[in-house]
Design a protein around this motif. Sequence first.
Motif, PDB file in Angstrom:
ATOM      1  N   GLY A  78       0.802  -0.856   0.066  1.00 38.69           N
ATOM      2  CA  GLY A  78       0.115  -0.074  -0.180  1.00 38.69           C
ATOM      3  C   GLY A  78       0.929   1.298   0.095  1.00 38.69           C
ATOM      4  N   LEU A  79       1.920   1.511   0.828  1.00 39.92           N
ATOM      5  CA  LEU A  79       2.331   2.433   0.550  1.00 39.92           C
ATOM      6  C   LEU A  79       3.357   3.075  -0.254  1.00 39.92           C
ATOM      7  CD1 LEU A  79       5.184   3.197   3.878  1.00 39.92           C
ATOM      8  CD2 LEU A  79       5.562   3.745   1.751  1.00 39.92           C
ATOM      9  N   ARG A  80       4.298   1.334  -1.481  1.00 41.33           N
ATOM     10  CA  ARG A  80       4.392   1.990  -2.654  1.00 41.33           C
ATOM     11  C   ARG A  80       3.501   1.812  -3.438  1.00 41.33           C
ATOM     12  NH1 ARG A  80       7.566  -4.339  -1.905  1.00 41.33           N
ATOM     13  NH2 ARG A  80       9.051  -3.377  -0.611  1.00 41.33           N
ATOM     14  N   ALA A  81       2.111   1.651  -3.442  1.00 43.04           N
ATOM     15  CA  ALA A  81       1.208   2.356  -4.215  1.00 43.04           C
ATOM     16  C   ALA A  81       0.659   4.094  -4.674  1.00 43.04           C
ATOM     17  CB  ALA A  81      -0.125   1.461  -4.106  1.00 43.04           C
ATOM     18  N   ALA A  82       0.634   3.685  -3.082  1.00 40.93           N
ATOM     19  CA  ALA A  82       0.209   5.373  -2.785  1.00 40.93           C
ATOM     20  C   ALA A  82       1.488   6.313  -2.629  1.00 40.93           C
ATOM     21  CB  ALA A  82       0.116   5.280  -0.797  1.00 40.93           C
ATOM     22  N   ALA A  83       3.271   6.054  -2.765  1.00 43.32           N
ATOM     23  CA  ALA A  83       4.302   6.608  -3.385  1.00 43.32           C
ATOM     24  C   ALA A  83       3.923   7.655  -4.203  1.00 43.32           C
ATOM     25  CB  ALA A  83       5.594   5.683  -2.630  1.00 43.32           C
ATOM     26  N   LEU A  84       2.886   6.375  -5.408  1.00 43.70           N
ATOM     27  CA  LEU A  84       3.815   6.218  -7.083  1.00 43.70           C
ATOM     28  C   LEU A  84       1.814   6.900  -6.993  1.00 43.70           C
ATOM     29  CD1 LEU A  84       5.119   2.877  -7.881  1.00 43.70           C
ATOM     30  CD2 LEU A  84       5.590   5.158  -8.017  1.00 43.70           C
ATOM     31  N   GLY A  85       0.767   7.193  -6.122  1.00 41.43           N
ATOM     32  CA  GLY A  85      -0.142   7.414  -6.667  1.00 41.43           C
ATOM     33  C   GLY A  85      -1.290   7.088  -7.788  1.00 41.43           C
ATOM     34  N   GLU A 151     -14.877   2.088   5.187  1.00 42.89           N
ATOM     35  CA  GLU A 151     -13.848   1.809   4.211  1.00 42.89           C
ATOM     36  C   GLU A 151     -12.122   1.212   4.139  1.00 42.89           C
ATOM     37  OE1 GLU A 151     -16.685   2.639   0.372  1.00 42.89           O
ATOM     38  OE2 GLU A 151     -15.398   4.028   0.377  1.00 42.89           O
ATOM     39  N   TRP A 152     -11.822   1.820   5.165  1.00 39.65           N
ATOM     40  CA  TRP A 152     -10.413   1.692   5.303  1.00 39.65           C
ATOM     41  C   TRP A 152     -10.401   0.580   6.775  1.00 39.65           C
ATOM     42  CZ3 TRP A 152      -6.691   5.066   3.093  1.00 39.65           C
ATOM     43  CH2 TRP A 152      -6.940   6.150   3.282  1.00 39.65           C
ATOM     44  N   THR A 153      -8.764   0.001   6.228  1.00 42.44           N
ATOM     45  CA  THR A 153      -8.249  -0.793   7.371  1.00 42.44           C
ATOM     46  C   THR A 153      -6.883  -0.146   8.040  1.00 42.44           C
ATOM     47  OG1 THR A 153      -7.029  -1.520   5.487  1.00 42.44           O
ATOM     48  CG2 THR A 153      -9.435  -2.667   6.111  1.00 42.44           C
ATOM     49  N   TYR A 154      -6.478  -0.185   9.216  1.00 42.86           N
ATOM     50  CA  TYR A 154      -5.756   0.413  10.281  1.00 42.86           C
ATOM     51  C   TYR A 154      -4.248   0.681   9.171  1.00 42.86           C
ATOM     52  CZ  TYR A 154      -2.335   1.706  13.256  1.00 42.86           C
ATOM     53  OH  TYR A 154      -1.093   2.285  14.507  1.00 42.86           O
ATOM     54  N   ALA A 155      -4.103  -0.642   8.212  1.00 41.82           N
ATOM     55  CA  ALA A 155      -2.930  -0.995   8.059  1.00 41.82           C
ATOM     56  C   ALA A 155      -2.844  -0.185   6.621  1.00 41.82           C
ATOM     57  CB  ALA A 155      -2.896  -2.695   7.498  1.00 41.82           C
ATOM     58  N   LEU A 156      -3.815  -0.158   6.139  1.00 43.90           N
ATOM     59  CA  LEU A 156      -3.426   0.961   4.558  1.00 43.90           C
ATOM     60  C   LEU A 156      -3.926   2.414   4.545  1.00 43.90           C
ATOM     61  CD1 LEU A 156      -3.551  -0.351   1.472  1.00 43.90           C
ATOM     62  CD2 LEU A 156      -3.600  -1.598   3.048  1.00 43.90           C
ATOM     63  N   ALA A 157      -4.990   2.726   6.171  1.00 45.30           N
ATOM     64  CA  ALA A 157      -4.476   4.610   6.093  1.00 45.30           C
ATOM     65  C   ALA A 157      -3.168   4.403   7.033  1.00 45.30           C
ATOM     66  CB  ALA A 157      -5.504   4.527   7.345  1.00 45.30           C
ATOM     67  N   PHE A 158      -2.307   3.525   7.579  1.00 45.82           N
ATOM     68  CA  PHE A 158      -1.481   3.898   8.075  1.00 45.82           C
ATOM     69  C   PHE A 158      -0.185   4.093   6.826  1.00 45.82           C
ATOM     70  CE2 PHE A 158       2.656   3.309   9.990  1.00 45.82           C
ATOM     71  CZ  PHE A 158       2.419   3.580  11.481  1.00 45.82           C
TER      72      PHE A 158
END
Length: 249
Positions: A78-85, A151-158
């Motif tokens: 999730g962090l990698r996907a978010a970093a790339l938008g 719709e959020w989960t803790y791992a993906l919110a983080f």
Amino acid sequence: MAPETSAGSGAGLSGAGLHTLLAWTSPSFPIGAYTYSHGLEWAVEDGTVRDAATLRAWVTGVLRHGAGWSDTLLLVHGLRAAALGEEAAFRELLDLSLALQPSSERRLEASAQGDAFIAAIIGAWPPSGDTAATRLFARLTQGEAALARGEWTYALAFSAAAAAWGLPEGPVATAFLHAFAANLVSAAVRAVPLGQTDGQRVVNGLGDEIVTLAVAALEAPLEEIGGCAFAADIASMKHETQYTRLFRS
């Protein structure tokens, strides 16, 4: 920012970044983590967890084969996907993280903490700057396309917040796993009950396990997600009808 080669090294993590991670994983961060036991309260009820040794075995199993592993793998990707938008990829990971919850209480645990985490970030730790990650964070939290409660989960919110703040994935994964394990130990200290010193011995003894799992999550493809922590999953189902409870899960 390039991924780290070692989750335990802290390479690339500034003092300000360390401050942020410590704050987000502190028991004082307002996500209500102390109200959840991840099914452990039932394991105490039925005698599976009764002392420091059985607690360490239980937490180790959950870390290796349960949500400790799967949530950290989701966090990293999730962090990698978010970093790339990459919004579509991030939303798919969110859907997967919700689908993996084995019981209604565990879904509540993941989604309620995710909602609370995002609310705290928006209210007190809003990301700044103009990057792919900050733009994605804004789309997911503002306007008509924003994710709704549940719709959020803790791992993906983080992971979304960590990407928006530019935090390196190695320390993020390690801190996330540590917070997860420490919260389980805290629950056991209250539920067994277990002494504070024994609880800290368990946390200390889990250090190598946490670092090893964080490194593995950095290197693993998403296809390696999954687990077999059946006792913990069943405990979360049993907890739903437990007569006397301190925790919500």
